[in-house]
Scaffold this motif. Structure first.
Motif, PDB file in Angstrom:
ATOM      1  N   LYS A  27      41.339  49.956  26.138  1.00 23.28           N
ATOM      2  CA  LYS A  27      42.372  49.730  27.158  1.00 23.28           C
ATOM      3  C   LYS A  27      41.828  49.893  28.576  1.00 23.28           C
ATOM      4  O   LYS A  27      42.003  49.005  29.421  1.00 23.28           O
ATOM      5  CB  LYS A  27      43.550  50.670  26.921  1.00 23.28           C
ATOM      6  N   GLN A  28      41.173  51.008  28.858  1.00 20.77           N
ATOM      7  CA  GLN A  28      40.721  51.274  30.226  1.00 20.77           C
ATOM      8  C   GLN A  28      39.667  50.270  30.663  1.00 20.77           C
ATOM      9  O   GLN A  28      39.657  49.815  31.823  1.00 20.77           O
ATOM     10  CB  GLN A  28      40.176  52.702  30.337  1.00 20.77           C
ATOM     11  N   GLU A  29      38.781  49.914  29.760  1.00 22.30           N
ATOM     12  CA  GLU A  29      37.739  48.930  30.077  1.00 22.30           C
ATOM     13  C   GLU A  29      38.356  47.586  30.450  1.00 22.30           C
ATOM     14  O   GLU A  29      37.940  46.938  31.425  1.00 22.30           O
ATOM     15  CB  GLU A  29      36.803  48.779  28.873  1.00 22.30           C
ATOM     16  N   THR A  30      39.355  47.167  29.683  1.00 20.94           N
ATOM     17  CA  THR A  30      40.009  45.883  29.955  1.00 20.94           C
ATOM     18  C   THR A  30      40.823  45.956  31.242  1.00 20.94           C
ATOM     19  O   THR A  30      40.850  45.005  32.031  1.00 20.94           O
ATOM     20  CB  THR A  30      40.924  45.480  28.782  1.00 20.94           C
ATOM     21  N   LEU A  31      41.485  47.086  31.467  1.00 23.06           N
ATOM     22  CA  LEU A  31      42.257  47.272  32.701  1.00 23.06           C
ATOM     23  C   LEU A  31      41.336  47.213  33.913  1.00 23.06           C
ATOM     24  O   LEU A  31      41.673  46.575  34.934  1.00 23.06           O
ATOM     25  CB  LEU A  31      43.005  48.604  32.658  1.00 23.06           C
ATOM     26  N   ASP A  32      40.177  47.847  33.821  1.00 26.52           N
ATOM     27  CA  ASP A  32      39.204  47.800  34.925  1.00 26.52           C
ATOM     28  C   ASP A  32      38.756  46.366  35.185  1.00 26.52           C
ATOM     29  O   ASP A  32      38.586  45.952  36.344  1.00 26.52           O
ATOM     30  CB  ASP A  32      37.990  48.676  34.600  1.00 26.52           C
ATOM     31  N   TYR A  33      38.549  45.622  34.111  1.00 23.65           N
ATOM     32  CA  TYR A  33      38.128  44.219  34.248  1.00 23.65           C
ATOM     33  C   TYR A  33      39.171  43.420  35.022  1.00 23.65           C
ATOM     34  O   TYR A  33      38.844  42.671  35.952  1.00 23.65           O
ATOM     35  CB  TYR A  33      37.920  43.617  32.855  1.00 23.65           C
ATOM     36  N   VAL A  34      40.433  43.575  34.643  1.00 18.09           N
ATOM     37  CA  VAL A  34      41.518  42.851  35.317  1.00 18.09           C
ATOM     38  C   VAL A  34      41.630  43.305  36.770  1.00 18.09           C
ATOM     39  O   VAL A  34      41.796  42.484  37.682  1.00 18.09           O
ATOM     40  CB  VAL A  34      42.855  43.067  34.575  1.00 18.09           C
ATOM     41  N   ASN A  35      41.523  44.614  37.001  1.00 14.34           N
ATOM     42  CA  ASN A  35      41.635  45.144  38.362  1.00 14.34           C
ATOM     43  C   ASN A  35      40.518  44.645  39.275  1.00 14.34           C
ATOM     44  O   ASN A  35      40.718  44.482  40.486  1.00 14.34           O
ATOM     45  CB  ASN A  35      41.616  46.674  38.348  1.00 14.34           C
ATOM     46  N   ASN A  36      39.349  44.403  38.696  1.00 17.96           N
ATOM     47  CA  ASN A  36      38.189  43.987  39.492  1.00 17.96           C
ATOM     48  C   ASN A  36      38.040  42.467  39.600  1.00 17.96           C
ATOM     49  O   ASN A  36      37.120  41.991  40.283  1.00 17.96           O
ATOM     50  CB  ASN A  36      36.904  44.586  38.894  1.00 17.96           C
ATOM     51  N   TYR A  37      38.913  41.729  38.941  1.00 14.77           N
ATOM     52  CA  TYR A  37      38.773  40.268  38.953  1.00 14.77           C
ATOM     53  C   TYR A  37      38.959  39.698  40.367  1.00 14.77           C
ATOM     54  O   TYR A  37      39.905  40.052  41.075  1.00 14.77           O
ATOM     55  CB  TYR A  37      39.774  39.612  37.999  1.00 14.77           C
ATOM     56  N   ARG A  38      38.055  38.801  40.739  1.00 15.15           N
ATOM     57  CA  ARG A  38      38.139  38.078  42.003  1.00 15.15           C
ATOM     58  C   ARG A  38      37.668  36.641  41.786  1.00 15.15           C
ATOM     59  O   ARG A  38      36.550  36.436  41.311  1.00 15.15           O
ATOM     60  CB  ARG A  38      37.242  38.712  43.071  1.00 15.15           C
ATOM     61  N   PRO A  39      38.479  35.638  42.146  1.00 16.99           N
ATOM     62  CA  PRO A  39      37.972  34.265  42.086  1.00 16.99           C
ATOM     63  C   PRO A  39      36.800  34.095  43.050  1.00 16.99           C
ATOM     64  O   PRO A  39      36.678  34.834  44.037  1.00 16.99           O
ATOM     65  CB  PRO A  39      39.189  33.432  42.547  1.00 16.99           C
ATOM     66  N   HIS A  40      35.932  33.138  42.762  1.00 16.26           N
ATOM     67  CA  HIS A  40      34.738  32.938  43.588  1.00 16.26           C
ATOM     68  C   HIS A  40      35.072  32.379  44.962  1.00 16.26           C
ATOM     69  O   HIS A  40      34.323  32.580  45.922  1.00 16.26           O
ATOM     70  CB  HIS A  40      33.744  32.014  42.866  1.00 16.26           C
ATOM     71  N   ILE A  41      36.190  31.664  45.083  1.00 17.36           N
ATOM     72  CA  ILE A  41      36.587  31.082  46.373  1.00 17.36           C
ATOM     73  C   ILE A  41      37.500  32.056  47.101  1.00 17.36           C
ATOM     74  O   ILE A  41      38.457  32.577  46.525  1.00 17.36           O
ATOM     75  CB  ILE A  41      37.327  29.735  46.169  1.00 17.36           C
ATOM     76  N   GLU A  42      37.228  32.272  48.374  1.00 11.68           N
ATOM     77  CA  GLU A  42      38.059  33.170  49.165  1.00 11.68           C
ATOM     78  C   GLU A  42      39.476  32.602  49.280  1.00 11.68           C
ATOM     79  O   GLU A  42      39.667  31.398  49.499  1.00 11.68           O
ATOM     80  CB  GLU A  42      37.456  33.344  50.567  1.00 11.68           C
ATOM     81  N   ASP A  43      40.457  33.472  49.110  1.00  9.48           N
ATOM     82  CA  ASP A  43      41.886  33.118  49.186  1.00  9.48           C
ATOM     83  C   ASP A  43      42.366  32.245  48.023  1.00  9.48           C
ATOM     84  O   ASP A  43      43.497  31.758  48.034  1.00  9.48           O
ATOM     85  CB  ASP A  43      42.228  32.412  50.514  1.00  9.48           C
ATOM     86  N   GLN A  44      41.504  32.015  47.030  1.00  6.38           N
ATOM     87  CA  GLN A  44      41.943  31.284  45.838  1.00  6.38           C
ATOM     88  C   GLN A  44      42.896  32.157  45.031  1.00  6.38           C
ATOM     89  O   GLN A  44      42.679  33.361  44.873  1.00  6.38           O
ATOM     90  CB  GLN A  44      40.757  30.895  44.969  1.00  6.38           C
ATOM     91  N   GLN A  45      43.944  31.564  44.536  1.00  4.92           N
ATOM     92  CA  GLN A  45      44.937  32.263  43.724  1.00  4.92           C
ATOM     93  C   GLN A  45      45.040  31.572  42.381  1.00  4.92           C
ATOM     94  O   GLN A  45      45.252  30.357  42.317  1.00  4.92           O
ATOM     95  CB  GLN A  45      46.280  32.227  44.456  1.00  4.92           C
ATOM     96  N   LEU A  46      44.846  32.312  41.313  1.00  9.50           N
ATOM     97  CA  LEU A  46      44.915  31.749  39.970  1.00  9.50           C
ATOM     98  C   LEU A  46      46.380  31.704  39.533  1.00  9.50           C
ATOM     99  O   LEU A  46      47.051  32.732  39.507  1.00  9.50           O
ATOM    100  CB  LEU A  46      44.078  32.594  39.018  1.00  9.50           C
ATOM    101  N   ARG A  47      46.851  30.514  39.208  1.00  6.62           N
ATOM    102  CA  ARG A  47      48.264  30.350  38.830  1.00  6.62           C
ATOM    103  C   ARG A  47      48.383  30.197  37.308  1.00  6.62           C
ATOM    104  O   ARG A  47      47.781  29.305  36.714  1.00  6.62           O
ATOM    105  CB  ARG A  47      48.883  29.144  39.526  1.00  6.62           C
ATOM    106  N   ILE A  48      49.180  31.077  36.703  1.00  6.28           N
ATOM    107  CA  ILE A  48      49.397  31.106  35.256  1.00  6.28           C
ATOM    108  C   ILE A  48      50.829  30.653  34.983  1.00  6.28           C
ATOM    109  O   ILE A  48      51.779  31.302  35.417  1.00  6.28           O
ATOM    110  CB  ILE A  48      49.189  32.535  34.708  1.00  6.28           C
ATOM    111  N   LEU A  49      50.987  29.533  34.290  1.00  4.33           N
ATOM    112  CA  LEU A  49      52.319  29.008  33.988  1.00  4.33           C
ATOM    113  C   LEU A  49      52.699  29.332  32.551  1.00  4.33           C
ATOM    114  O   LEU A  49      51.966  29.000  31.616  1.00  4.33           O
ATOM    115  CB  LEU A  49      52.355  27.492  34.199  1.00  4.33           C
ATOM    116  N   LEU A  50      53.838  29.991  32.386  1.00  7.64           N
ATOM    117  CA  LEU A  50      54.339  30.317  31.053  1.00  7.64           C
ATOM    118  C   LEU A  50      55.424  29.322  30.656  1.00  7.64           C
ATOM    119  O   LEU A  50      56.304  29.003  31.450  1.00  7.64           O
ATOM    120  CB  LEU A  50      54.920  31.735  31.027  1.00  7.64           C
ATOM    121  N   HIS A  51      55.338  28.843  29.426  1.00  5.75           N
ATOM    122  CA  HIS A  51      56.400  27.990  28.896  1.00  5.75           C
ATOM    123  C   HIS A  51      56.582  28.324  27.421  1.00  5.75           C
ATOM    124  O   HIS A  51      55.803  29.081  26.835  1.00  5.75           O
ATOM    125  CB  HIS A  51      56.065  26.509  29.095  1.00  5.75           C
TER     126      HIS A  51
END
Length: 287
Positions: free
Chosen positions: A25-49
């Motif tokens: 759990k903690q390892e995965t949480l750290d991964y998510v917390n540290n995630y950064r797209p390579h492009i500055e100001d890029q926002q990853l959009r996740i669509l749920l359906h």
């Protein structure tokens, strides 16, 4: 000699060992917390359906809760199955630390698919390309058209969808209509045409399997759940290694490490797939 009264032992509903491993759990949480797209100001959009009542809003609330460390109910849910509760196109940003700081990914909720009165597949296709503005109220009778107030004429890279998540309720999956499965396939085909990766999140796993209800750690030992995932994969075309079982926080008020681990595992893979898509687009632009 009398007949033996010994009855054959029924096969175990569980595999001896989990058929899939998830990270700590903690390892995965750290991964998510540290995630950064390579492009500055890029926002990853996740669509749920997904189908009406699948648990899209509950999954969003669960993700928000795990990342913020407290129970969140920003995405309104309904505990009845009479129609679709979510009506509008809504973007959920997730606060990270201070009120002005957010994770570099957002979650979009939309109206559910149904046999007759759900969201139109054409509107989901418009959302892929970033043409749907926030707060658009879906109309099951007619799709959003150019010129409408909520039609985005000039979508940016951040408006477009980078990963599609199909949310599926395990407890009612065997009864999903062929019409809804066809709509899910149609959405998937269009996403594939645009190169958008697709993931499925299997919710309510504890309601679908008694062994998982007893102990959530059995989720990847349950023969029933594995068969269910394989059948859904066959029905709609999403590979089994892109299907992730979870239990949402829809009734509990206290955190549980096993629930958190499944949610974070699914989120990590969703982010990875979306990030790969962003990077492919960058590569195609510059090469």
């Amino acid at each position: 000699m009398g007949e033996s009264s010994t009855k054959p032992v029924p096969p175990s509903p569980l595999f001896d060992e989990p058929w899939r491993q998830i990270g700590e759990k903690q390892e995965t949480l750290d991964y998510v917390n540290n995630y950064r797209p390579h492009i500055e100001d890029q926002q990853l959009r996740i669509l749920l359906h997904g189908a009406v009542g699948a648990g899209k809003s509950s999954f969003i609330n669960s993700v928000l809760s795990v990342l913020r460390g407290r129970m969140c109910v920003e995405a309104l849910t309904d505990n009845t199955s009479q129609g679709c509760f979510t009506k509008e196109y809504t973007t959920y940003k997730i606060q990270k630390g201070s009120p002005e700081t957010f994770y570099p990914f957002v979650l979009n909720d939309i109206m559910g698919l149904s046999k007759d009165k759900g969201v139109l597949v054409d509107d989901i296709k418009l959302a892929f390309k970033g043409h749907v503005k926030d707060d658009y109220r879906f109309n099951p009778e007619s799709k959003l058209s150019a010129g409408d107030t909520f039609y985005n004429e000039a979508p940016t890279a951040n408006d477009r969808v980078h990963v599609l998540v199909c949310v599926v309720p395990a407890d009612t999956l065997p009864f999903m209509s062929d019409e809804v499965k066809k709509k899910i396939r149609d959405v998937r085909v269009e996403a594939s045409r645009l190169g958008i990766p697709q993931v499925a999140v299997l919710t309510k796993v504890d309601l679908a399997c008694p062994e998982v209800r007893k102990d959530l750690k059995n989720v990847y030992r349950s023969k029933k759940l594995k068969e269910m995932m394989e059948q859904f994969s066959s029905d709609v075309g999403i590979p089994v290694n892109c299907i992730f079982p979870v239990k949402n926080y829809h009734e509990k008020i206290n955190f549980n490490d096993d629930v958190d681990s499944l949610i974070l595992s699914a989120l990590k893979h969703i982010i990875d797939f979306g990030d790969d898509f962003i990077n492919r687009r960058i590569h195609n632009v510059y090469h």
